[in-house]
Write a protein that holds these residues in place. Sequence first.
Motif, PDB file in Angstrom:
ATOM      1  N   LEU A 122       0.833  -1.261   0.072  1.00 38.76           N
ATOM      2  CA  LEU A 122       0.081   0.048   0.095  1.00 38.76           C
ATOM      3  C   LEU A 122       0.956   1.076   0.060  1.00 38.76           C
ATOM      4  N   LEU A 155       1.572  -8.176  -5.187  1.00 39.41           N
ATOM      5  CA  LEU A 155       0.583  -8.359  -4.083  1.00 39.41           C
ATOM      6  C   LEU A 155      -0.159  -9.778  -4.270  1.00 39.41           C
ATOM      7  N   LEU A 156      -0.596 -10.150  -5.590  1.00 37.24           N
ATOM      8  CA  LEU A 156      -1.416 -11.189  -5.886  1.00 37.24           C
ATOM      9  C   LEU A 156      -0.581 -12.273  -5.206  1.00 37.24           C
ATOM     10  N   THR A 159      -0.943 -12.696  -1.524  1.00 35.45           N
ATOM     11  CA  THR A 159      -2.215 -13.296  -0.808  1.00 35.45           C
ATOM     12  C   THR A 159      -2.512 -14.867  -1.135  1.00 35.45           C
TER      13      THR A 159
ATOM     14  N   PHE B  41      -8.048  -5.619   5.094  1.00 34.76           N
ATOM     15  CA  PHE B  41      -7.085  -4.871   4.309  1.00 34.76           C
ATOM     16  C   PHE B  41      -7.803  -4.264   3.244  1.00 34.76           C
ATOM     17  N   LEU B  45      -6.954  -0.194   2.169  1.00 31.27           N
ATOM     18  CA  LEU B  45      -7.055   0.166   0.826  1.00 31.27           C
ATOM     19  C   LEU B  45      -7.951   1.358   0.528  1.00 31.27           C
ATOM     20  N   LEU B  48      -6.749   4.308   1.985  1.00 27.60           N
ATOM     21  CA  LEU B  48      -5.460   4.910   1.084  1.00 27.60           C
ATOM     22  C   LEU B  48      -6.102   5.542  -0.335  1.00 27.60           C
ATOM     23  N   TYR B 167      -9.163 -14.446  -2.617  1.00 32.47           N
ATOM     24  CA  TYR B 167      -8.219 -14.105  -3.843  1.00 32.47           C
ATOM     25  C   TYR B 167      -9.055 -13.078  -4.811  1.00 32.47           C
ATOM     26  N   PRO B 168      -8.509 -12.185  -5.624  1.00 34.28           N
ATOM     27  CA  PRO B 168      -7.127 -12.045  -5.787  1.00 34.28           C
ATOM     28  C   PRO B 168      -6.331 -11.430  -4.900  1.00 34.28           C
ATOM     29  N   PHE B 169      -6.528 -10.411  -4.098  1.00 30.12           N
ATOM     30  CA  PHE B 169      -5.573  -9.495  -3.545  1.00 30.12           C
ATOM     31  C   PHE B 169      -5.857  -9.365  -1.992  1.00 30.12           C
ATOM     32  N   GLY B 170      -6.820 -10.160  -1.543  1.00 28.23           N
ATOM     33  CA  GLY B 170      -6.944 -10.124  -0.039  1.00 28.23           C
ATOM     34  C   GLY B 170      -8.034  -8.853   0.279  1.00 28.23           C
ATOM     35  N   TRP B 171      -8.259  -8.254  -0.853  1.00 29.83           N
ATOM     36  CA  TRP B 171      -9.159  -6.809  -0.497  1.00 29.83           C
ATOM     37  C   TRP B 171     -10.441  -7.092  -0.011  1.00 29.83           C
TER      38      TRP B 171
END
Lengths: 670, 323
Positions: A122, A155-156, A159, B41, B45, B48, B167-171
């Motif tokens: 981030l 980042l991919l 995770t 997470f 983001l 951010l 998946y994919p970014f844990g967001w």
Amino acid sequence: MRLSLPRAAATPALVERPSLDRLLWTSGCFTLALLPHVGDMPPWVLLFCFIAIAVRLGLAAGGRNALPASLRTLIAVAAIGLLFAQFRTFNGITAGTALLGLVAGLKLLEVRTRRDVSVMILLVYFLSLDALLVGSSFWLLAYLVGVCWFTTATLLRLTVAEPGPPWPASLRYARLIVLQAMPLAVILWLFFPRLTEPLWRLAESDQGAASGLGDTLSTGDLADLALSDEIAFRVHFFGAVPPAAERYWRGPVLDQFDGRVWRRAEPDTTPHPGLETEGPIYRYRISLEPYPHPWIFALDWPTDWDARAQLTADGMLIGPAPISQGLDMIASSQTRRRETEPLSEAARRRETTLQPATGNPRTLALADTLHREHPEQRDFVTSVLEMIHGQNFFYTLAPPPLESKDPIDEFLFDTRRGFCGHYASAFAVIMRDAGIPARIVTGYYGGAFNRYSDYWILRQSDAHAWVEIWIEGQGWQRIDPTSAIDPRRVDRRLRDEQTAISIANVDLQSALPWFAALRLRADALRELWRERILRYNQDSQQSLLARLHVPNPDGEKLVLILAGALAAALGWLTWQVRRELRPPPRDALRRAYEQLCAKLGGLGLPRAVHEGAEDYATRVAGRRPELADAVGDLCRRYNELRYGRQASRDEIATFARRVRSFRPRDSRAS
Amino acid sequence: MIDLRQAAARRLRSWAARRFGTDVLPHPVDRRRIYILPSGFGLALAALIVAMLIAALNYNSNLSLAFAFLMTSIALVAMHHCHRNLLGLVVDAETNADGFAGASAAVAFTLTNVSGLDRYDVQIRCAEDAVTAANVAGISRRAVIVRVPLVARGVRRLAQFELATRYPFGWFRAWTYVQAVVTLHAAPSPAGEREAAGASRTSAQTLSGERSGDEDWAGLRPYAPGMPLKHMAWKVLARSEEAAVRTYSGPASEPEWFDWHALPGLAAEARLSQLCRWVIDADRAGRTYGLRLPAASVTPASGPVHRRACLRALAAHDGEAAP
């Protein structure tokens, strides 16, 4: 291509220690995001970040984790303290960026888990954005989108439990996501309402330290500018373009002289009485590059401008604030004027004063002599210009330095080499000594036409200084003593090797026309980028809506269109994303197989989505024993062709024919 | 905060159970039943991105704004990809799972990916502490074992389980509930020192494993999973590549009865533990045995299926109903 999928860990192990591989890639992203900051971050912060990367990777390579907490705290306090000592604030771009870099470096030192690494990512995103607050080129944007792609791929991998998909696959997937995000980003950018006023004023003056005209002029000034190739501003004329001899772009007017330096008096914005402008009206748009002063270099003499600017009595447009972000303005000018009212006593006194300390006795004596010989004002002016033309005066950008306490004497009688500043200064002193009100006007002269995009470029090398004298009944009139020099004595050679290099560019351009053309083309693109992208604002949004045939475009309509376009784009995205869910190759073989399934489905035996060909055949055989052979055969054949060695086109065609000729009777119907 | 979230999740689970009823396995994940929310997470983001937008708008920097919008859009795209990671996945489960109290039951799931898309980090969650993550390649099937801890003896029914992914970014976290009953049979943990009454004569031999091959030799039987390995006819296997086990006749094959009532003086759970011990020992020795409980009995047999039936009977024993 098929990915070999690793076995996932039993739990989402975000708290596990990051592998060296992932730390390496994260450090790579961090480095890439730091590179654009090489100019604007204090060098020690950059050094700190790179050392932090080296230390962290070294620790990881040695199989150890983050530094001990006490040491980290010590480093953090010391580094941030040092930063505050340097800037005295954390507000503003420069200090803020440096702080962000430091925090990211410190974070890297304390990374213990994969989740920490995600936080690091981030920070890298924000560092990338930060670079765009300072820089504005297309290439920077392209580079940072690349960094964003790379960072997203990293980042991919963070995770997914280790080992995730191989790098090429991660990069491809991240690229797909960035590409799918582009249309949405463009819509948001186009239609998201812009602020007319910043949310808060910034404490510091974040100005590009662009060079340009200052508000003083000493005889040696402008030589550096003359060597600078930087663009000062661009002008687009709507309609007629004034002839070259009238393209004087007016800047600060200097009317106080102390013997060496000309200075500017306090600007007076009361309109001049009895001013009449004449001649054709030139309408144009001027686009100024960032510049630490509020001056707008209008064509001499401005008659119309917009509400942001004010005209001083001495004919200079002043904007509301220093032009730190560049500025666009549409203005009009007429190049001839008359002032019918006489000059006020105060003004006359100001414009003719030569302070006692002025010095330059030989110049004053010369002025007295000439004035005695030519008492008529017009004759006197002509005689001075003729002296410049007829005597051995040279124009050069590399004049010998004037070191005595009477620089004008030294120039007029000894060196006789100089450029516009020398000539304007000497001329104005001579006029004042003879009692003629005179003042120096600085600004730009001329300009190069960019035939690729219909505008004029004024570079710093076009900076110029000229003189205005008061002629009774006509008012202030421009006299450009530099233009009186005999063209045979104009010499653009330089003072030394160092500056020769930058001028070599100019020479190269005149020697190679295609090079000049290339530069003009590049500048046309740059200007397009500035005009369409960097200066995109509320007005541009309104005209975009008008072009989309939206009646009475306003902020509310803008939001509606934004919502509509976003909804459409998200719909497209949903379709696009789900499309990939379909079974991949709809080749001839698959089509034939689906045809077979459809035929059996017609008998009330549809294939279940999760059912393989063999399983399906078994189930069909159980329900309809008379079809067992035929279906079993076809399904087996399908599996062979699909999963066996590469099937030939003929084999697939044969299979498709067999499927077509397969006509099971519906037992329910009979 | 955690409590609030858990309470919300509970309500959503029970609402989903009422709304969608029972699912038929194998169950393809339907798009209307996938829920998605930003993770912690993801909220970071979002903060951010807001900071980015404020910086860009305040500095009136169109390029920064473009970058901030690119990040916003990437997050939106990631949300769609997260949702898709579950969409259309076909899940199947063994509806029964066995284990011992104090240990865990291995619930067997099968994830079938009928699309060409690889799916990563698909979690199957049976309980708070029973989660397994798996990757499923495009057009493939994958077995996933989730170990569910068994606290006490008894039969427990899991009315639903959860499929989730970050998946994919844990967001984002996308999840769906599958309403299918998985029965967990928690047999008593085997314990106890007493000897089974009917087995006293041969138990010493059986447990010591000292058997001379000719004594009670009764021939060969084809091997089936679960048969004791020490009866494996290795020579036969080496010769003919067919796995066979030696079987023995004689007293050891006589059915033994493990009887609830043969254990006076023990508390109910202790009795069950002792019975369980006997069942396991007898099965390991390859003997034939039966089980008699107050409310149920299992007729003598041997082999893994029989063993499972006995253990399930022990798990199902209802303490209240016992005399």
